[in-house]
Write a protein that holds these residues in place. Sequence first.
Motif, PDB file in Angstrom:
ATOM      1  N   CYS A  97       0.836  -1.196   0.000  1.00  0.00           N
ATOM      2  CA  CYS A  97       0.000   0.000   0.000  1.00  0.00           C
ATOM      3  C   CYS A  97       0.871   1.245   0.000  1.00  0.00           C
ATOM      4  N   SER A  98       0.245   2.356  -0.373  1.00  0.00           N
ATOM      5  CA  SER A  98       0.895   3.661  -0.382  1.00  0.00           C
ATOM      6  C   SER A  98      -0.100   4.679   0.156  1.00  0.00           C
ATOM      7  N   PHE A  99       0.382   5.551   1.050  1.00  0.00           N
ATOM      8  CA  PHE A  99      -0.498   6.571   1.604  1.00  0.00           C
ATOM      9  C   PHE A  99       0.345   7.737   2.118  1.00  0.00           C
ATOM     10  N   ASP A 100       0.045   8.945   1.637  1.00  0.00           N
ATOM     11  CA  ASP A 100       0.737  10.158   2.098  1.00  0.00           C
ATOM     12  C   ASP A 100       2.253  10.053   1.965  1.00  0.00           C
ATOM     13  N   GLY A 115      -3.238  -5.446   6.658  1.00  0.00           N
ATOM     14  CA  GLY A 115      -3.829  -4.275   6.028  1.00  0.00           C
ATOM     15  C   GLY A 115      -3.456  -3.066   6.860  1.00  0.00           C
ATOM     16  N   VAL A 116      -3.374  -1.912   6.224  1.00  0.00           N
ATOM     17  CA  VAL A 116      -2.901  -0.709   6.900  1.00  0.00           C
ATOM     18  C   VAL A 116      -3.979   0.360   6.867  1.00  0.00           C
ATOM     19  N   ALA A 117      -4.274   0.937   8.047  1.00  0.00           N
ATOM     20  CA  ALA A 117      -5.235   2.033   8.172  1.00  0.00           C
ATOM     21  C   ALA A 117      -4.491   3.293   8.606  1.00  0.00           C
ATOM     22  N   PHE A 118      -4.879   4.433   8.043  1.00  0.00           N
ATOM     23  CA  PHE A 118      -4.196   5.689   8.345  1.00  0.00           C
ATOM     24  C   PHE A 118      -5.172   6.680   8.978  1.00  0.00           C
ATOM     25  N   PHE A 145      -7.426   1.066   1.679  1.00  0.00           N
ATOM     26  CA  PHE A 145      -7.914   1.897   2.776  1.00  0.00           C
ATOM     27  C   PHE A 145      -8.674   3.055   2.159  1.00  0.00           C
ATOM     28  N   VAL A 146      -9.966   3.149   2.485  1.00  0.00           N
ATOM     29  CA  VAL A 146     -10.801   4.175   1.878  1.00  0.00           C
ATOM     30  C   VAL A 146     -11.894   4.580   2.858  1.00  0.00           C
ATOM     31  N   ASN A 147     -12.129   5.884   2.940  1.00  0.00           N
ATOM     32  CA  ASN A 147     -13.204   6.421   3.770  1.00  0.00           C
ATOM     33  C   ASN A 147     -13.116   5.926   5.225  1.00  0.00           C
ATOM     34  N   ASP A 200      -9.669   2.788  -4.298  1.00  0.00           N
ATOM     35  CA  ASP A 200     -10.197   4.038  -3.758  1.00  0.00           C
ATOM     36  C   ASP A 200     -10.449   4.973  -4.929  1.00  0.00           C
ATOM     37  N   LEU A 201     -11.717   5.213  -5.248  1.00  0.00           N
ATOM     38  CA  LEU A 201     -12.073   6.083  -6.351  1.00  0.00           C
ATOM     39  C   LEU A 201     -12.652   7.374  -5.785  1.00  0.00           C
ATOM     40  N   GLU A 202     -11.794   8.394  -5.708  1.00  0.00           N
ATOM     41  CA  GLU A 202     -12.196   9.712  -5.216  1.00  0.00           C
ATOM     42  C   GLU A 202     -12.898   9.633  -3.859  1.00  0.00           C
TER      43      GLU A 202
END
Length: 398
Positions: A111-114, A166-169, A235-237, A282-284
């Motif tokens: 995953c990738s985030f920020d 799984g990773v949550a931010f 990870f979405v919403n 994650d779509l928008e």
Amino acid sequence: MGETGSECAHCTTDKWIDVEYAENVLANILLRLPVTSLLVCKSVCKRWLRLISSQAFIDLQLLWSKTHSIYIVYPYMDMMMKLYLVKGGGEITKTITFPYCDNLSTLTIICSFDGLLCCINYPWKIDSGMIVEDVTDLEIRICNPVTRKALLLPKGSPSEEYPSIGVAFGPKINEYKIFRFFCAKRISLAKRQSHTNRRQCEVYSSSTGSWSVIGRVPYFPMRSSHSPLGSNHVFVNGKICWFIASDEDQMIPGSILTVDIEETFRTIDLPKEVTEHSYLVDLEGSLCLVAVYDEDEIVNIWVLEEKNEPKWELKCSDHVPFSNDECIEFVVARENEIFFISSNHYYTYDLDHRFWRELDLSSISEKKFPVAFAYTESLLSCGGRMDPQIEDITNKSI
């Protein structure tokens, strides 16, 4: 002539000093620079070092950078991580190579985030005198590829089967939790527990720097068909979402497992029968299901509406530009665009205009379990807000 030039130079210097001391102006100039340039700017003077190192600037740079997201592509799972930063049109803006490390087995990115990546690999173990990968354990690293920093997480609980994570931010910037599903080892032969009863979940929090066991869980995330290491999750919403395998076929999704940052689990039904080549993206800011049907050579794109109760809406259905003998390797979304990696090609699909574009990434010569993610450069610490001792990989391995 000389005096006039001297006066202009003095005037310019005075103006720049005014800009430099108005830190909000200086910050707005600096945050537009690439992160690699910002790291160099730290050595200009103590004022710049203090500004660029401040959490306020790091957060501001991230907010600006999020409006200029690109793709990060990892086409060949290997012990040497070679990453490509790719614009939506297919232009490769940068290639990042992490140093080779002979004590790490094959790495993959999940995953990738920020601007942070989560990388996993099976550690080595000795079995019958031979060095092999220990598939009952996972080494988990949080990496920032542009600052060249990485954090190796503490070891999780022993497992008797492949762990899944799984990773949550969030909810704050640079905070995260990692959920790890494992099968607890039998206590003894006299106290045999069923395989299902031993399935548990534990969570690592960046705020504590340690694991805590949640306990028994009814479902395990489905193993990804495209990668021997990871499970397809997004990870979405505010929630992590994984596929749960169907009872009839373990290679085909049957439903979706979710967990939020407060560690609340639930399941969501799929809109209809899907295929092995299905992905969650994650779509928008909404959960999106992308399912490719090989026989019909079409793709269905569903979006989950969650205003009152979960309800799937068919966003679009379109023919794919490749034949049914070309396998889909990975799918990811960025803004209103979906990026497909097939066995032979790279494509983007514009949802607004229903338009396919083949990307010319001929310089990427090989694929082996390729992955791609929406990516934005950042200065974030790999350890989250607690900011522990982070490994600098500029001159050594991750």
